[in-house]
Enzyme design. Structure first.
Site, PDB file in Angstrom:
ATOM      1  N   CYS A 197      33.225   4.329  29.140  1.00  0.00           N
ATOM      2  CA  CYS A 197      34.091   4.897  28.144  1.00  0.00           C
ATOM      3  C   CYS A 197      33.296   5.707  27.022  1.00  0.00           C
ATOM      4  O   CYS A 197      34.033   6.390  25.901  1.00  0.00           O
ATOM      5  CB  CYS A 197      34.588   3.589  27.298  1.00  0.00           C
ATOM      6  SG  CYS A 197      36.112   2.941  28.168  1.00  0.00           S
TER       7      CYS A 197
ATOM      8  N   GLY B 276      29.124  -0.387  24.360  1.00  0.00           N
ATOM      9  CA  GLY B 276      29.921  -1.105  25.184  1.00  0.00           C
ATOM     10  C   GLY B 276      29.750  -0.344  26.602  1.00  0.00           C
ATOM     11  O   GLY B 276      28.783   0.388  26.710  1.00  0.00           O
ATOM     12  N   CYS B 277      31.074  -0.414  27.505  1.00  0.00           N
ATOM     13  CA  CYS B 277      30.956   0.041  28.543  1.00  0.00           C
ATOM     14  C   CYS B 277      30.644   1.488  28.620  1.00  0.00           C
ATOM     15  O   CYS B 277      31.133   2.287  28.044  1.00  0.00           O
ATOM     16  CB  CYS B 277      32.368  -0.144  29.269  1.00  0.00           C
ATOM     17  SG  CYS B 277      32.529   0.569  30.946  1.00  0.00           S
ATOM     18  N   PHE B 278      29.732   2.123  29.402  1.00  0.00           N
ATOM     19  CA  PHE B 278      29.370   3.354  29.557  1.00  0.00           C
ATOM     20  C   PHE B 278      30.285   4.088  30.025  1.00  0.00           C
ATOM     21  O   PHE B 278      30.610   5.233  29.787  1.00  0.00           O
ATOM     22  CB  PHE B 278      27.981   3.567  30.061  1.00  0.00           C
ATOM     23  CG  PHE B 278      27.727   2.862  31.658  1.00  0.00           C
ATOM     24  CD1 PHE B 278      28.726   2.793  32.355  1.00  0.00           C
ATOM     25  CD2 PHE B 278      26.526   2.626  31.919  1.00  0.00           C
ATOM     26  CE1 PHE B 278      28.426   2.157  33.805  1.00  0.00           C
ATOM     27  CE2 PHE B 278      26.141   1.936  33.149  1.00  0.00           C
ATOM     28  CZ  PHE B 278      27.114   1.830  33.703  1.00  0.00           C
TER      29      PHE B 278
END
Length: 180
Positions: free
Chosen positions: A16, A12-14
């Site tokens: 995080c 997912g979002c890098f």
């Protein structure tokens, strides 16, 4: 000191995916970037358009004598929903798909064994769909994405909670949402 190695994970979002690895022993760097696609030197805008084939990922440089690859994979699982192939949490689409990118046969085997163990554990009722793929060129993201959790801590925390990531990790992995 052992020769440093690299591990690449997409979850997912890098933003995080950096913090959980960043403070671990034996970690020399965690870089946000893009991999798995067919365009050289993609930008954030290009990747999020869905036309490059890339996914957001982190490239971890580590000392395997201090932090074995298998332990990195265990940390990785606890940052993701391994049952969701369509993205992660609020972030949808191929650029957010969960992937373990391996750089060697040993990494591939360790990732496959770990995935098998997670599936057989019964922790999730749905199948573990995270893919395990050979690493492709990794392109660092723009500087403003690097160490985002440090640079923009309030925004990072709101995003982690608002995206549903923190709640999921707390529920399924017993992770403290304040730590994510």
């Amino acid at each position: 000191m052992a020769e440093l190695e690299k591990a690449v994970f997409a979850g997912g979002c890098f933003w995080c995916m950096v913090k959980p690895f960043d403070s671990q022993p034996g970690i020399h760097s965690v870089v946000s970037g893009y991999t798995g696609g067919h365009v050289e030197n993609p930008t954030y805008r290009m990747v999020t358009s869905g036309t490059t084939g890339h996914t957001e990922a982190v490239e971890i440089t580590y000392d395997p004598e201090i932090m074995p690859y298998r332990e990195l994979v265990q940390i990785y699982w606890k940052q993701t929903d391994p049952t969701d192939a369509g993205g992660q949490f609020a972030d949808r689409g191929d650029s957010y798909r969960p992937v373990i990118f391996y750089n060697s046969q040993e990494q591939k085997e360790a990732a496959e064994q770990s995935k098998k163990e997670l599936q057989e554990s019964g922790k999730f009722k749905d199948p573990i769909v995270t893919t395990i793929e050979e690493a492709k060129p990794f392109y660092p993201a723009e500087e403003y994405h690097q160490d985002f959790y440090k640079k923009e801590s309030a925004h990072y925390k709101r995003y982690s909670i608002g995206s549903g990531r923190a709640g999921f990790l707390s529920k399924h992995w017993n992770e403290d949402p304040a730590e994510n």
